[in-house]
Design a protein around this motif. Structure first.
Motif, PDB file in Angstrom:
ATOM      1  N   GLY A   1     -22.603 -71.550 -51.357  1.00 52.05           N
ATOM      2  CA  GLY A   1     -22.344 -72.911 -51.811  1.00 52.05           C
ATOM      3  C   GLY A   1     -21.358 -72.944 -52.961  1.00 52.05           C
ATOM      4  O   GLY A   1     -20.474 -73.801 -53.021  1.00 52.05           O
ATOM      5  N   LYS A   2     -21.468 -71.992 -53.878  1.00 51.08           N
ATOM      6  CA  LYS A   2     -20.540 -71.929 -55.012  1.00 51.08           C
ATOM      7  C   LYS A   2     -19.127 -71.611 -54.530  1.00 51.08           C
ATOM      8  O   LYS A   2     -18.147 -72.166 -55.037  1.00 51.08           O
ATOM      9  CB  LYS A   2     -21.013 -70.881 -56.020  1.00 51.08           C
ATOM     10  N   THR A   3     -19.025 -70.735 -53.538  1.00 52.95           N
ATOM     11  CA  THR A   3     -17.715 -70.387 -52.986  1.00 52.95           C
ATOM     12  C   THR A   3     -17.064 -71.590 -52.320  1.00 52.95           C
ATOM     13  O   THR A   3     -15.863 -71.859 -52.520  1.00 52.95           O
ATOM     14  CB  THR A   3     -17.857 -69.235 -51.976  1.00 52.95           C
ATOM     15  N   ARG A   4     -17.841 -72.314 -51.536  1.00 48.50           N
ATOM     16  CA  ARG A   4     -17.322 -73.516 -50.871  1.00 48.50           C
ATOM     17  C   ARG A   4     -16.786 -74.509 -51.897  1.00 48.50           C
ATOM     18  O   ARG A   4     -15.670 -75.023 -51.766  1.00 48.50           O
ATOM     19  CB  ARG A   4     -18.428 -74.173 -50.033  1.00 48.50           C
ATOM     20  N   GLU A   5     -17.601 -74.791 -52.914  1.00 47.32           N
ATOM     21  CA  GLU A   5     -17.212 -75.797 -53.895  1.00 47.32           C
ATOM     22  C   GLU A   5     -16.038 -75.328 -54.759  1.00 47.32           C
ATOM     23  O   GLU A   5     -15.214 -76.135 -55.191  1.00 47.32           O
ATOM     24  CB  GLU A   5     -18.404 -76.160 -54.775  1.00 47.32           C
ATOM     25  N   ALA A   6     -15.953 -74.033 -55.004  1.00 44.67           N
ATOM     26  CA  ALA A   6     -14.826 -73.505 -55.782  1.00 44.67           C
ATOM     27  C   ALA A   6     -13.517 -73.721 -55.038  1.00 44.67           C
ATOM     28  O   ALA A   6     -12.525 -74.190 -55.621  1.00 44.67           O
ATOM     29  CB  ALA A   6     -15.040 -72.024 -56.065  1.00 44.67           C
ATOM     30  N   PHE A   7     -13.501 -73.387 -53.757  1.00 40.21           N
ATOM     31  CA  PHE A   7     -12.273 -73.578 -52.984  1.00 40.21           C
ATOM     32  C   PHE A   7     -11.963 -75.063 -52.803  1.00 40.21           C
ATOM     33  O   PHE A   7     -10.783 -75.459 -52.758  1.00 40.21           O
ATOM     34  CB  PHE A   7     -12.373 -72.882 -51.635  1.00 40.21           C
ATOM     35  N   ARG A   8     -12.991 -75.903 -52.711  1.00 39.48           N
ATOM     36  CA  ARG A   8     -12.743 -77.345 -52.634  1.00 39.48           C
ATOM     37  C   ARG A   8     -12.060 -77.831 -53.921  1.00 39.48           C
ATOM     38  O   ARG A   8     -11.086 -78.586 -53.877  1.00 39.48           O
ATOM     39  CB  ARG A   8     -14.061 -78.092 -52.422  1.00 39.48           C
ATOM     40  N   TYR A   9     -12.574 -77.389 -55.056  1.00 38.74           N
ATOM     41  CA  TYR A   9     -12.004 -77.770 -56.346  1.00 38.74           C
ATOM     42  C   TYR A   9     -10.550 -77.314 -56.452  1.00 38.74           C
ATOM     43  O   TYR A   9      -9.674 -78.069 -56.905  1.00 38.74           O
ATOM     44  CB  TYR A   9     -12.835 -77.164 -57.479  1.00 38.74           C
ATOM     45  N   ILE A  10     -10.298 -76.089 -56.054  1.00 35.82           N
ATOM     46  CA  ILE A  10      -8.934 -75.551 -56.120  1.00 35.82           C
ATOM     47  C   ILE A  10      -7.990 -76.349 -55.233  1.00 35.82           C
ATOM     48  O   ILE A  10      -6.860 -76.670 -55.629  1.00 35.82           O
ATOM     49  CB  ILE A  10      -8.946 -74.062 -55.718  1.00 35.82           C
ATOM     50  N   TYR A  11      -8.437 -76.669 -54.039  1.00 37.84           N
ATOM     51  CA  TYR A  11      -7.620 -77.455 -53.109  1.00 37.84           C
ATOM     52  C   TYR A  11      -7.281 -78.821 -53.718  1.00 37.84           C
ATOM     53  O   TYR A  11      -6.153 -79.303 -53.602  1.00 37.84           O
ATOM     54  CB  TYR A  11      -8.360 -77.635 -51.790  1.00 37.84           C
ATOM     55  N   GLN A  12      -8.248 -79.433 -54.382  1.00 37.77           N
ATOM     56  CA  GLN A  12      -8.052 -80.778 -54.934  1.00 37.77           C
ATOM     57  C   GLN A  12      -7.213 -80.777 -56.211  1.00 37.77           C
ATOM     58  O   GLN A  12      -6.494 -81.748 -56.480  1.00 37.77           O
ATOM     59  CB  GLN A  12      -9.421 -81.416 -55.217  1.00 37.77           C
TER      60      GLN A  12
END
Length: 343
Positions: A152-163
């Protein structure tokens, strides 16, 4: 003044003058040797993209909102001008964002040492946690803390980076806070690759039909791979959306495979590994990794044990304690081997 005192005074004066002359000769000859030694040890890069491991890029870390932005400056070490120019050129042309998985309990005991060593050499460095720390800084992700939630942390980290950082880099590296990364070697490896290709690199494992990269060794996604991942990460038919998963690296590999991202081979031209998921001595010392260990079952490209285990352009090592971070930093960026001077 009698003859004997005069003779004594003359001998003493001659001795002192001789001592001063000898000292000056030793000083200047020693200085010349040191200068020649440094010049011999700072032989430059053979080509603009051939990065020497012994070059200190010495980027200055600057706070940039929720992350650290690195600004390239002139190296402190006395290296060849061509080498420094090449490093600056690669810093600008091969832009790498590094995000480090950390936690509130390890931010000041482990992540701080990443920040003070290899993290300075990324174009952008982000520390992903579940609590924000404005002075560090770290980013709070909307997920529970703990090993059970690293997917879950990995998913949200990449989402944050993308945004927030999609256009700040071309390659996106994930690493743990006990991973040491030689960022210059990563740039060298990526310098002839296209970030528009759907590909990711790391230490290759395979489970069933899924090829994935070791999470501990770190892995790097191209910009295209990042875009594809974020576009489907919430699609249950493509990716696992249950955030309570420990096998972050496997889930990443499964999701990327489903959107056509290639698991690249990062070995060098001698088939030696560049990303390593353990302490380096476990491969350098033959027999340290038992043959019945899980590692040999899942690794795709089985490394040679001993001195030929690893590439001269090694990129990452896992399970590095804080003291060893600085030890490796010194060995990689400051230590020089002696040379035999001509003449």
């Amino acid at each position: 003044m009698t003859r004997q005192p005069r003779l004594y005074f003359f001998c003493l004066s001659a001795f002192m003058i001789g001592f001063i002359i000898a000292s000056l000769i030793q000083f200047y000859s020693g200085r010349d040797f040191k200068r020649n030694f440094e010049m011999a040890n700072s032989v430059g890069v053979k080509s603009s993209q051939h990065l020497q491991r012994g070059v200190n890029t010495n980027h200055v870390a600057l706070k940039n909102g929720s992350g650290i932005q690195a600004e390239s400056v002139s190296p402190k070490s006395k290296t060849n001008t061509n080498t420094n120019t090449a490093l600056k050129k690669d810093f600008q042309e091969v832009r790498v964002l590094c995000w480090v998985m950390t936690s509130p309990s390890t931010l000041m005991s482990r992540a701080v040492h990443v920040r003070n060593t290899w993290g300075r050499r990324c174009n952008v460095t982000l520390f992903m946690s579940t609590e924000s720390n404005a002075s560090f800084p770290s980013i709070s992700l909307p997920v529970k803390e703990g090993y059970d939630f690293i997917w879950g942390k990995t998913r949200e980290a990449f989402r944050y980076i993308y945004q927030h950082h999609l256009n700040d880099a071309d390659w996106f590296l994930k690493a743990d806070d006990d991973t040491y990364v030689i960022v210059d070697n990563l740039r060298y490896f990526l310098s002839d690759k296209s970030n528009s290709e759907p590909v990711f690199y790391g230490h290759n494992f395979k489970l069933n039909s899924i090829e994935y990269m070791s999470g501990g060794a770190g892995y790097v996604l191209s910009k295209e791979a990042l875009k594809r991942f974020v576009s489907v990460m919430d699609d249950r038919e493509v990716c696992t959306v249950n955030v309570k998963k420990r096998s972050e690296d496997f889930e990443m590999g499964r999701c990327l495979k489903n959107v056509g991202v290639i698991a690249g081979d990062s070995r060098d031209n001698l088939n030696r590994t560049r990303f390593f998921p353990f302490q380096l001595e476990l491969l350098l010392n033959k027999g340290s990794l038992p043959k019945d260990m899980w590692y040999w079952k899942y690794v795709i490209y089985k490394p040679t044990e001993g001195e030929e285990c690893c590439s001269d352009y090694l990129i990452s090592i896992h399970y590095v304690d804080p003291k060893a971070m600085h030890y490796l930093e010194f060995l990689v960026y400051n230590l020089r081997a002696g040379v035999q001077l001509a003449g």
